[in-house]
Design a protein around this motif. Structure first.
Motif, mmCIF file in Angstrom:
data_model
loop_
_atom_site.group_PDB
_atom_site.id
_atom_site.type_symbol
_atom_site.label_atom_id
_atom_site.label_comp_id
_atom_site.label_asym_id
_atom_site.label_seq_id
_atom_site.Cartn_x
_atom_site.Cartn_y
_atom_site.Cartn_z
ATOM 1 N N UNK A 202 -24.185 12.162 -9.232
ATOM 2 C CA UNK A 202 -25.364 11.314 -9.038
ATOM 3 C C UNK A 202 -25.678 11.242 -7.541
ATOM 4 N N UNK A 203 -26.914 10.908 -7.242
ATOM 5 C CA UNK A 203 -27.352 10.644 -5.871
ATOM 6 C C UNK A 203 -28.088 9.313 -5.889
ATOM 7 N N UNK A 204 -27.715 8.410 -5.013
ATOM 8 C CA UNK A 204 -28.348 7.093 -5.023
ATOM 9 C C UNK A 204 -28.186 6.400 -3.693
ATOM 10 N N UNK A 210 -27.692 6.312 1.914
ATOM 11 C CA UNK A 210 -27.643 7.354 0.903
ATOM 12 C C UNK A 210 -26.199 7.561 0.466
ATOM 13 N N UNK A 211 -26.002 7.719 -0.838
ATOM 14 C CA UNK A 211 -24.652 7.944 -1.355
ATOM 15 C C UNK A 211 -24.664 9.062 -2.390
ATOM 16 N N UNK A 212 -23.728 10.003 -2.223
ATOM 17 C CA UNK A 212 -23.495 11.035 -3.225
ATOM 18 C C UNK A 212 -22.293 10.624 -4.066
ATOM 19 N N UNK A 213 -22.406 10.774 -5.366
ATOM 20 C CA UNK A 213 -21.302 10.448 -6.271
ATOM 21 C C UNK A 213 -20.692 11.761 -6.759
ATOM 22 N N UNK A 214 -19.416 11.970 -6.450
ATOM 23 C CA UNK A 214 -18.688 13.168 -6.871
ATOM 24 C C UNK A 214 -17.631 12.777 -7.906
ATOM 25 N N UNK A 215 -17.434 13.663 -8.883
ATOM 26 C CA UNK A 215 -16.369 13.458 -9.857
ATOM 27 C C UNK A 215 -15.352 14.586 -9.731
ATOM 28 N N UNK A 216 -14.067 14.186 -9.731
ATOM 29 C CA UNK A 216 -12.981 15.166 -9.678
ATOM 30 C C UNK A 216 -11.827 14.657 -10.532
ATOM 31 N N UNK A 217 -11.625 15.304 -11.671
ATOM 32 C CA UNK A 217 -10.525 14.960 -12.564
ATOM 33 C C UNK A 217 -9.302 15.805 -12.216
ATOM 34 N N UNK A 218 -8.118 15.233 -12.415
ATOM 35 C CA UNK A 218 -6.869 15.875 -12.012
ATOM 36 C C UNK A 218 -5.901 15.907 -13.186
#
Length: 231
Positions: A202-204, A210-218
């Motif tokens: 997401x970008x919001x 401004x904020x970028x939302x990153x997802x990283x599963x481990x």
């Protein structure tokens, strides 16, 4: 050539003139028994993890420089089950490519008095975690190497005790430096490199920023485990 040098040459393909051997070259050190903490969850240095330890944006007198990101995901085991109570620590460069570390030998890079580059958290009952930080910059490799490191965040995952540890790093999708980063490229197979990529969700806005939302599963273990990645 010493016996150790010979052993490294024989068993390690991970040799590079700029980085040297990327495997241990000395005998393992056995930690004293009283160094380990036995209890309901991991406690590094027997210091409680505060809820705000995962926010790297509010540790200075003002906001840090750089694009704000929310980096979140889930920690699971080989069966896809969540791993709650996992202690996660991160460390990273600032928006100018500098680590706040006495061993960071790039004094010409800009400092940021409001960014310290470290954080930690515990996964919740669903194995979820979140960090609020800035997107780090890439930076030049060792002097004379002509290499560049891609932007990345180092992660350390502790299991039920401090002897169970995965050290790795996440990189960011579509960054042009990824494919020329030596440390990232040491992962021979594309599917392993893919496991180390955080993807934009997401970008919001974070307030007025401004904020970028990153997802990283481990994945901590098993055939689908996230690869180790140590600089």
């Amino acid at each position: 050539m010493t016996e150790t040098d010979s052993r490294v040459e024989m068993i390690s393909p991970l040799m590079h003139p700029a980085f040297g051997p990327r495997i241990p070259t000395k005998e393992l050190y056995e930690l004293p028994p009283d160094w380990f903490h036995v209890g309901s969850g991991p406690v590094y240095g027997r210091v409680d993890v505060d809820p705000d330890d995962n926010n790297l944006l509010n540790k200075g007198d003002g906001p840090p420089l750089g694009v704000r990101i929310k980096l979140h995901g889930r920690v699971i085991d080989s069966d896809g089950e969540p791993v709650p109570g996992t202690l996660i620590e991160i460390w990273q460069a600032n928006a100018g490519g500098l680590y706040l570390d006495e061993y960071c030998d790039r004094p010409w890079l800009p400092t940021d008095p409001n960014f310290f580059g470290t954080g930690r958290t515990l996964t919740d009952e669903n194995g979820d975690y979140v960090f609020h930080t800035i997107k780090p910059s890439g930076y030049a490799g060792p002097a004379g190497s002509g290499m560049w490191r891609a932007p990345h965040v180092h992660f350390s995952f502790f299991g039920p005790n401090l002897s169970n540890r995965l050290i790795t790093a996440c990189y960011f999708e579509n960054d042009p430096l990824n494919e020329t980063d030596f440390v990232y490229a040491q992962q021979k197979y594309e599917h392993d490199r893919d496991k180390m990529i955080a993807r934009v969700e997401d970008v919001g806005l974070d307030g007025t920023y401004l904020q970028l939302v990153y997802r990283w599963d481990v994945v901590l273990r098993g055939p689908g485990a996230t690869p180790m990645d140590v600089e």
